[in-house]
Write a protein that holds these residues in place. Structure first.
Motif, short mmCIF file in Angstrom:
data_model
loop_
_atom_site.label_atom_id
_atom_site.label_comp_id
_atom_site.label_asym_id
_atom_site.label_seq_id
_atom_site.Cartn_x
_atom_site.Cartn_y
_atom_site.Cartn_z
N LEU A 128 0.81 -1.21 0.00
CA LEU A 128 0.00 0.00 0.00
C LEU A 128 0.85 1.26 0.00
O LEU A 128 0.42 2.31 -0.49
CB LEU A 128 -0.93 0.00 1.22
CG LEU A 128 -2.06 -1.04 1.19
CD1 LEU A 128 -2.80 -1.07 2.52
CD2 LEU A 128 -3.02 -0.76 0.04
N ALA A 129 2.05 1.16 0.54
CA ALA A 129 2.94 2.33 0.57
C ALA A 129 3.62 2.56 -0.77
O ALA A 129 4.21 3.63 -1.00
CB ALA A 129 4.01 2.15 1.65
N GLY A 130 3.53 1.58 -1.65
CA GLY A 130 4.15 1.69 -2.96
C GLY A 130 3.20 2.25 -3.99
O GLY A 130 2.18 2.86 -3.67
N ASP A 135 2.64 -5.70 -9.11
CA ASP A 135 2.54 -7.13 -9.35
C ASP A 135 2.32 -7.84 -8.02
O ASP A 135 3.22 -7.86 -7.17
CB ASP A 135 3.82 -7.64 -10.03
CG ASP A 135 3.81 -9.15 -10.25
OD1 ASP A 135 2.73 -9.77 -10.13
OD2 ASP A 135 4.89 -9.71 -10.53
N LEU A 136 1.15 -8.42 -7.84
CA LEU A 136 0.83 -9.08 -6.58
C LEU A 136 1.68 -10.33 -6.36
O LEU A 136 1.94 -10.71 -5.22
CB LEU A 136 -0.66 -9.45 -6.53
CG LEU A 136 -1.18 -9.84 -5.15
CD1 LEU A 136 -1.29 -8.61 -4.26
CD2 LEU A 136 -2.54 -10.53 -5.25
N ALA A 373 -5.40 -4.96 -12.95
CA ALA A 373 -4.94 -3.75 -13.63
C ALA A 373 -4.81 -3.94 -15.13
O ALA A 373 -4.52 -2.98 -15.85
CB ALA A 373 -3.59 -3.31 -13.04
N VAL A 374 -4.99 -5.15 -15.61
CA VAL A 374 -4.91 -5.46 -17.05
C VAL A 374 -6.06 -6.39 -17.40
O VAL A 374 -6.65 -7.04 -16.52
CB VAL A 374 -3.57 -6.13 -17.40
CG1 VAL A 374 -2.40 -5.21 -17.10
CG2 VAL A 374 -3.41 -7.47 -16.69
N PRO A 375 -6.42 -6.49 -18.68
CA PRO A 375 -7.45 -7.46 -19.07
C PRO A 375 -6.98 -8.88 -18.78
O PRO A 375 -5.78 -9.18 -18.80
CB PRO A 375 -7.60 -7.23 -20.59
CG PRO A 375 -7.05 -5.86 -20.83
CD PRO A 375 -5.97 -5.65 -19.81
N LEU A 376 -7.92 -9.77 -18.53
CA LEU A 376 -7.60 -11.16 -18.25
C LEU A 376 -6.75 -11.77 -19.37
O LEU A 376 -5.87 -12.59 -19.10
CB LEU A 376 -8.88 -11.98 -18.07
CG LEU A 376 -8.68 -13.48 -17.80
CD1 LEU A 376 -8.01 -13.71 -16.45
CD2 LEU A 376 -10.02 -14.21 -17.87
N HIS A 391 2.24 -16.11 -13.82
CA HIS A 391 3.59 -15.58 -13.73
C HIS A 391 3.60 -14.22 -13.03
O HIS A 391 4.49 -13.93 -12.21
CB HIS A 391 4.23 -15.47 -15.11
CG HIS A 391 4.63 -16.78 -15.69
ND1 HIS A 391 5.76 -17.46 -15.28
CD2 HIS A 391 4.06 -17.55 -16.65
CE1 HIS A 391 5.87 -18.59 -15.98
NE2 HIS A 391 4.85 -18.67 -16.80
N GLU A 392 2.66 -13.39 -13.39
CA GLU A 392 2.49 -12.09 -12.73
C GLU A 392 1.00 -11.84 -12.55
O GLU A 392 0.17 -12.41 -13.27
CB GLU A 392 3.08 -10.95 -13.59
CG GLU A 392 4.54 -11.09 -13.98
CD GLU A 392 4.70 -11.78 -15.33
OE1 GLU A 392 3.70 -11.88 -16.06
OE2 GLU A 392 5.81 -12.26 -15.64
N LEU A 393 0.67 -10.97 -11.60
CA LEU A 393 -0.73 -10.59 -11.41
C LEU A 393 -0.77 -9.07 -11.15
O LEU A 393 -0.74 -8.63 -10.00
CB LEU A 393 -1.35 -11.35 -10.25
CG LEU A 393 -2.88 -11.15 -10.09
CD1 LEU A 393 -3.62 -11.66 -11.33
CD2 LEU A 393 -3.38 -11.88 -8.85
N PRO A 394 -0.83 -8.27 -12.22
CA PRO A 394 -0.90 -6.81 -12.04
C PRO A 394 -2.23 -6.39 -11.43
O PRO A 394 -3.29 -6.70 -11.98
CB PRO A 394 -0.74 -6.27 -13.47
CG PRO A 394 -0.18 -7.40 -14.27
CD PRO A 394 -0.74 -8.64 -13.63
N VAL A 395 -2.18 -5.73 -10.30
CA VAL A 395 -3.39 -5.28 -9.61
C VAL A 395 -3.27 -3.81 -9.27
O VAL A 395 -2.17 -3.24 -9.19
CB VAL A 395 -3.66 -6.09 -8.32
CG1 VAL A 395 -3.94 -7.54 -8.63
CG2 VAL A 395 -2.47 -5.97 -7.35
N SER A 396 -4.40 -3.19 -9.06
CA SER A 396 -4.45 -1.80 -8.60
C SER A 396 -5.50 -1.71 -7.51
O SER A 396 -6.22 -2.66 -7.22
CB SER A 396 -4.77 -0.85 -9.75
OG SER A 396 -5.94 -1.23 -10.42
#
Length: 397
Positions: A128-130, A135-136, A373-376, A391-396
């Motif tokens: 949260l501080a970032g 990337d989760l 944060a990106v389409p599936l 491999h990655e999970l971009p979240v917002s």
């Protein structure tokens, strides 16, 4: 056998077993498949048959036996050089497992829950501080179990880049035999040196206890093999369940909302079991070789023939789980086979359950606006790894 389908098979949906596997389970639940090396082991796809095979001592987990259905050439080469105790039969398997049972008892693992909670909360604070998006996987899913298993074993977390790099090579289906054996040797050498330090300067951790208690029973090489298994399995599996489970819940917002808002630990625990059933990250199957002629599901499996138990299809078997393709966090799913079954079922499952309960009970409550944060379609799934996930999970947020 020209009509024998190749295994593994491609998925249509990243959250479901391959449709060809589901068709086989419906039409011919015990049948032959073709592997990378041209061998034709048996595929066991139904829930009851799978539990029968995994509980039957006539199906060996020994990777050195002729006919054992190796996943890749790399895994075959690595396992010929050294075996983990999960790839042994009784009584040898039981001897090793007994050395570790006390550490992974439910009562002992429950005592770790407050520390696991602090690790999870600290990582969420840092997240949260970032900046958002993030990337989760890299910032949360991978560090949680890595920190936990490092503290439990006594492995310095500062070395996580090294051991996670080796682990990625070991679980990649694209690794060559040379790459896999080199990574295993590097990691084993590192752990051997660490065990030597534990012998000279013991601490309150599992590796120190193993050195002190088993030095007259096991060689340093055998202890290092055990440590390698615990370190790799101890972070790879749970990390992938955190990432893939979160993505699944984001696609089921009503159930995510209920999980986020509940104060009932039983609801959280039930959600963990259902996600383990629904996703089942061990997508290459559990592998055995018959030591005697055995009938399974009306088919005769001969001594020396390989067997692959696809627990993802077992966990989607309607005879065991009504409406199996529906995610339902209130389902009574504890009898799933995600951790295997029988004497070889996952030793670390109590630890994995507590880690997942803390994560699923904390992450969404603390970050209620968490979203993709990106389409599936842009998510890279681990079709190329022995442990399935993202491999990655971009979240917002």
């Amino acid at each position: 056998m020209p009509d024998v389908p190749a295994f593994p098979m491609e998925r249509d949906c990243p959250f479901d077993p391959p449709p060809e596997l589901s068709r086989i389970r419906a039409e011919c639940p015990v049948s032959r498949v073709r592997l990378w090396d041209g061998s034709h082991p048996w595929l066991v796809t139904g829930y009851d048959d799978q539990r029968a095979v995994l509980a039957d001592h006539r199906f060996s987990a020994d990777v050195t036996r002729p006919g054992y259905p190796h996943v890749t050439a790399a895994s075959a080469a690595r396992r010929k050089r050294s075996r983990a105790f999960i790839s042994m039969d009784e009584p040898e398997h039981g001897m090793y497992r007994k050395m570790l049972t006390g550490t992974f008892m439910i009562k002992r693992v429950e005592a770790l829950r407050p520390r696991i909670q602090r690790i999870v909360d600290d990582l969420i604070d840092t997240l949260l501080a970032g900046t958002s998006p993030a990337d989760l996987v890299a910032n949360f899913a991978l560090p949680v179990p890595s920190l936990v298993i490092c503290e439990l074993l006594g492995v310095p977390y500062a070395d996580h880049d090294f051991f996670q790099r080796c682990s990625r090579i070991l679980v990649s289906t694209r690794s060559t035999p040379l790459e896999a054996t080199t990574a295993a040797d590097e990691l084993k050498d590192y752990l051997s040196r660490l065990l030597e330090r534990k012998s000279a300067e013991p601490a309150d951790d599992l590796l120190s206890r193993l050195v002190a208690e088993q030095s007259g029973t096991l060689t340093r090489s055998q202890l290092a093999d055990m440590a390698l298994l615990l370190l790799v399995a101890g972070h790879e599996t749970t990390a992938n369940m955190i990432g893939l489970g979160t993505l699944t819940l984001l696609r089921h917002p009503d159930q995510l909302a209920e999980l986020r808002e509940t104060e009932d630990p039983k609801v959280v625990a039930g959600a963990v079991e259902e996600l383990l059933r629904y996703l089942n990250i061990v997508h290459s199957g559990r592998r055995r070789v018959a030591t005697e002629d055995v009938e399974v599901g009306g088919r005769l499996i001969r001594a020396g023939e390989g067997v692959i138990v696809t627990t993802d299809t077992g966990n989607r078997d309607a005879s065991a789980f009504p409406d199996p393709d529906v995610l339902d966090i209130h389902r009574q799913a504890r009898h799933h086979v995600a951790f295997g079954y029988g004497v070889h079922q996952c030793l670390g499952q109590p630890l994995a359950r507590v880690e997942l309960q803390v994560v699923y009970g904390t992450l969404y409550r603390r970050i209620p606006t968490l979203r993709l944060a990106v389409p599936l379609e842009e998510i890279r799934f681990k079709h190329d790894m022995l442990v399935y996930g993202v491999h990655e999970l971009p979240v917002s947020w």
